[in-house]
Design a protein around this motif. Sequence first.
Motif, PDB file in Angstrom:
ATOM      1  N   TYR A  41       0.812  -1.223   0.000  1.00 52.45           N
ATOM      2  CA  TYR A  41       0.000   0.000   0.000  1.00 52.45           C
ATOM      3  C   TYR A  41       0.840   1.264   0.000  1.00 52.45           C
ATOM      4  CZ  TYR A  41      -4.430  -2.399   0.524  1.00 52.45           C
ATOM      5  OH  TYR A  41      -5.529  -3.169   0.299  1.00 52.45           O
ATOM      6  N   ALA A  42       2.114   1.146   0.382  1.00 49.35           N
ATOM      7  CA  ALA A  42       2.995   2.318   0.396  1.00 49.35           C
ATOM      8  C   ALA A  42       4.432   1.849   0.551  1.00 49.35           C
ATOM      9  CB  ALA A  42       2.625   3.263   1.528  1.00 49.35           C
ATOM     10  N   HIS A  43       5.339   2.770   0.329  1.00 44.66           N
ATOM     11  CA  HIS A  43       6.765   2.538   0.528  1.00 44.66           C
ATOM     12  C   HIS A  43       7.343   3.784   1.187  1.00 44.66           C
ATOM     13  CE1 HIS A  43       6.981  -0.926  -2.255  1.00 44.66           C
ATOM     14  NE2 HIS A  43       5.952  -0.310  -2.799  1.00 44.66           N
ATOM     15  N   ILE A  44       8.291   3.572   2.082  1.00 45.06           N
ATOM     16  CA  ILE A  44       9.049   4.680   2.659  1.00 45.06           C
ATOM     17  C   ILE A  44      10.522   4.457   2.332  1.00 45.06           C
ATOM     18  CG2 ILE A  44      10.006   5.590   4.815  1.00 45.06           C
ATOM     19  CD1 ILE A  44       7.288   5.593   6.008  1.00 45.06           C
ATOM     20  N   SER A  45      11.154   5.507   1.853  1.00 43.55           N
ATOM     21  CA  SER A  45      12.605   5.567   1.751  1.00 43.55           C
ATOM     22  C   SER A  45      13.039   6.714   2.654  1.00 43.55           C
ATOM     23  CB  SER A  45      13.053   5.827   0.313  1.00 43.55           C
ATOM     24  OG  SER A  45      12.676   4.751  -0.514  1.00 43.55           O
ATOM     25  N   ALA A  46      13.866   6.411   3.644  1.00 42.97           N
ATOM     26  CA  ALA A  46      14.325   7.416   4.603  1.00 42.97           C
ATOM     27  C   ALA A  46      15.838   7.527   4.510  1.00 42.97           C
ATOM     28  CB  ALA A  46      13.908   7.036   6.019  1.00 42.97           C
ATOM     29  N   PHE A  47      16.340   8.735   4.267  1.00 48.29           N
ATOM     30  CA  PHE A  47      17.761   8.987   4.092  1.00 48.29           C
ATOM     31  C   PHE A  47      18.303   9.790   5.263  1.00 48.29           C
ATOM     32  CE2 PHE A  47      15.838   8.489  -0.034  1.00 48.29           C
ATOM     33  CZ  PHE A  47      16.733   7.691  -0.728  1.00 48.29           C
ATOM     34  N   ASN A  48      19.388   9.314   5.885  1.00 44.65           N
ATOM     35  CA  ASN A  48      20.060  10.091   6.909  1.00 44.65           C
ATOM     36  C   ASN A  48      20.726  11.282   6.232  1.00 44.65           C
ATOM     37  OD1 ASN A  48      22.579  10.900   8.446  1.00 44.65           O
ATOM     38  ND2 ASN A  48      21.548   9.613   9.960  1.00 44.65           N
ATOM     39  N   ALA A  49      20.485  12.472   6.736  1.00 43.04           N
ATOM     40  CA  ALA A  49      20.961  13.699   6.091  1.00 43.04           C
ATOM     41  C   ALA A  49      22.484  13.796   6.029  1.00 43.04           C
ATOM     42  CB  ALA A  49      20.393  14.927   6.798  1.00 43.04           C
ATOM     43  N   LEU A  50      23.200  13.207   6.983  1.00 47.10           N
ATOM     44  CA  LEU A  50      24.662  13.304   6.981  1.00 47.10           C
ATOM     45  C   LEU A  50      25.331  12.141   6.266  1.00 47.10           C
ATOM     46  CD1 LEU A  50      25.349  14.672  10.564  1.00 47.10           C
ATOM     47  CD2 LEU A  50      25.367  15.906   8.399  1.00 47.10           C
ATOM     48  N   SER A  51      24.944  10.922   6.597  1.00 45.36           N
ATOM     49  CA  SER A  51      25.630   9.753   6.039  1.00 45.36           C
ATOM     50  C   SER A  51      25.008   9.276   4.730  1.00 45.36           C
ATOM     51  CB  SER A  51      25.608   8.607   7.043  1.00 45.36           C
ATOM     52  OG  SER A  51      24.283   8.081   7.164  1.00 45.36           O
ATOM     53  N   LEU A  52      23.781   9.719   4.446  1.00 43.52           N
ATOM     54  CA  LEU A  52      23.004   9.288   3.278  1.00 43.52           C
ATOM     55  C   LEU A  52      22.655   7.808   3.310  1.00 43.52           C
ATOM     56  CD1 LEU A  52      24.584  11.380   0.403  1.00 43.52           C
ATOM     57  CD2 LEU A  52      22.587  11.898   1.805  1.00 43.52           C
ATOM     58  N   SER A  53      22.767   7.171   4.492  1.00 41.83           N
ATOM     59  CA  SER A  53      22.299   5.790   4.605  1.00 41.83           C
ATOM     60  C   SER A  53      20.793   5.783   4.391  1.00 41.83           C
ATOM     61  CB  SER A  53      22.655   5.211   5.973  1.00 41.83           C
ATOM     62  OG  SER A  53      21.959   5.897   6.994  1.00 41.83           O
ATOM     63  N   VAL A  54      20.284   4.666   3.909  1.00 46.87           N
ATOM     64  CA  VAL A  54      18.869   4.595   3.560  1.00 46.87           C
ATOM     65  C   VAL A  54      18.184   3.475   4.329  1.00 46.87           C
ATOM     66  CG1 VAL A  54      19.213   3.058   1.575  1.00 46.87           C
ATOM     67  CG2 VAL A  54      17.227   4.562   1.630  1.00 46.87           C
ATOM     68  N   THR A  55      16.954   3.742   4.716  1.00 48.50           N
ATOM     69  CA  THR A  55      16.074   2.740   5.309  1.00 48.50           C
ATOM     70  C   THR A  55      14.852   2.648   4.425  1.00 48.50           C
ATOM     71  OG1 THR A  55      16.830   3.335   7.536  1.00 48.50           O
ATOM     72  CG2 THR A  55      14.754   2.133   7.377  1.00 48.50           C
ATOM     73  N   HIS A  56      14.514   1.431   3.984  1.00 50.16           N
ATOM     74  CA  HIS A  56      13.333   1.239   3.131  1.00 50.16           C
ATOM     75  C   HIS A  56      12.313   0.433   3.918  1.00 50.16           C
ATOM     76  CE1 HIS A  56      11.137   0.921  -0.666  1.00 50.16           C
ATOM     77  NE2 HIS A  56      10.785  -0.275  -0.226  1.00 50.16           N
ATOM     78  N   LEU A  57      11.057   0.910   3.931  1.00 50.69           N
ATOM     79  CA  LEU A  57      10.012   0.293   4.751  1.00 50.69           C
ATOM     80  C   LEU A  57       8.744   0.047   3.943  1.00 50.69           C
ATOM     81  CD1 LEU A  57      10.309   2.794   7.733  1.00 50.69           C
ATOM     82  CD2 LEU A  57      11.319   0.515   7.628  1.00 50.69           C
ATOM     83  N   HIS A  58       7.991  -0.977   4.369  1.00 54.87           N
ATOM     84  CA  HIS A  58       6.649  -1.241   3.851  1.00 54.87           C
ATOM     85  C   HIS A  58       5.682  -1.194   5.030  1.00 54.87           C
ATOM     86  CE1 HIS A  58       8.929  -3.647   0.679  1.00 54.87           C
ATOM     87  NE2 HIS A  58       8.514  -2.542   0.105  1.00 54.87           N
ATOM     88  N   PRO A  59       4.424  -0.821   4.790  1.00 55.74           N
ATOM     89  CA  PRO A  59       3.470  -0.777   5.903  1.00 55.74           C
ATOM     90  C   PRO A  59       3.132  -2.177   6.404  1.00 55.74           C
ATOM     91  CG  PRO A  59       2.353  -0.321   3.841  1.00 55.74           C
ATOM     92  CD  PRO A  59       3.817  -0.419   3.536  1.00 55.74           C
ATOM     93  N   THR A  60       2.605  -2.228   7.609  1.00 53.80           N
ATOM     94  CA  THR A  60       2.224  -3.502   8.214  1.00 53.80           C
ATOM     95  C   THR A  60       0.956  -4.070   7.591  1.00 53.80           C
ATOM     96  OG1 THR A  60       0.999  -2.377   9.981  1.00 53.80           O
ATOM     97  CG2 THR A  60       3.318  -2.921  10.414  1.00 53.80           C
ATOM     98  N   GLN A  61       0.147  -3.233   6.938  1.00 56.70           N
ATOM     99  CA  GLN A  61      -1.090  -3.704   6.334  1.00 56.70           C
ATOM    100  C   GLN A  61      -0.785  -4.582   5.123  1.00 56.70           C
ATOM    101  OE1 GLN A  61      -0.485  -0.497   7.083  1.00 56.70           O
ATOM    102  NE2 GLN A  61      -2.167   0.283   8.305  1.00 56.70           N
ATOM    103  N   ARG A  62      -1.467  -5.706   5.043  1.00 56.84           N
ATOM    104  CA  ARG A  62      -1.259  -6.649   3.943  1.00 56.84           C
ATOM    105  C   ARG A  62      -2.132  -6.283   2.754  1.00 56.84           C
ATOM    106  NH1 ARG A  62       0.674 -12.098   5.808  1.00 56.84           N
ATOM    107  NH2 ARG A  62      -0.032 -12.561   3.719  1.00 56.84           N
ATOM    108  N   THR A  63      -1.694  -6.694   1.586  1.00 59.97           N
ATOM    109  CA  THR A  63      -2.427  -6.407   0.346  1.00 59.97           C
ATOM    110  C   THR A  63      -3.019  -7.683  -0.242  1.00 59.97           C
ATOM    111  OG1 THR A  63      -0.379  -6.593  -0.915  1.00 59.97           O
ATOM    112  CG2 THR A  63      -1.044  -4.380  -0.225  1.00 59.97           C
TER     113      THR A  63
END
Length: 109
Positions: free
Chosen positions: A43-65
Amino acid sequence: DLTVTRVEGAEPVARRVPNTLTFAVTDADGDPVDGLEPYLGSYAHISAFNALSLSVTHLHPTQRTDPGAVAPDELTFRARFAERGEHRVFLEFQVDGEMHMAPFTLFVD
């Protein structure tokens, strides 16, 4: 005509522990959006970038499709961030065949 709100507000989240991030997608009248659709299998995707290191975290919601599943009123994610600091978060979701992106800034303590 859509508004995306982080339900927890702007509160920082803790690093190295599970955190819950919840987002509400509402229409111009403030009602939960109709027509939220799976996008790339979720239902969605999150890409989160650390502003200093530019490391990335990718997430999916807990709701199933699963077939026949009802689209959620809110999108809930479980997130564990390894690094402190400011993270730029991009929430991607699809409504009525159109992909949308909502940017947020998240602080990790």
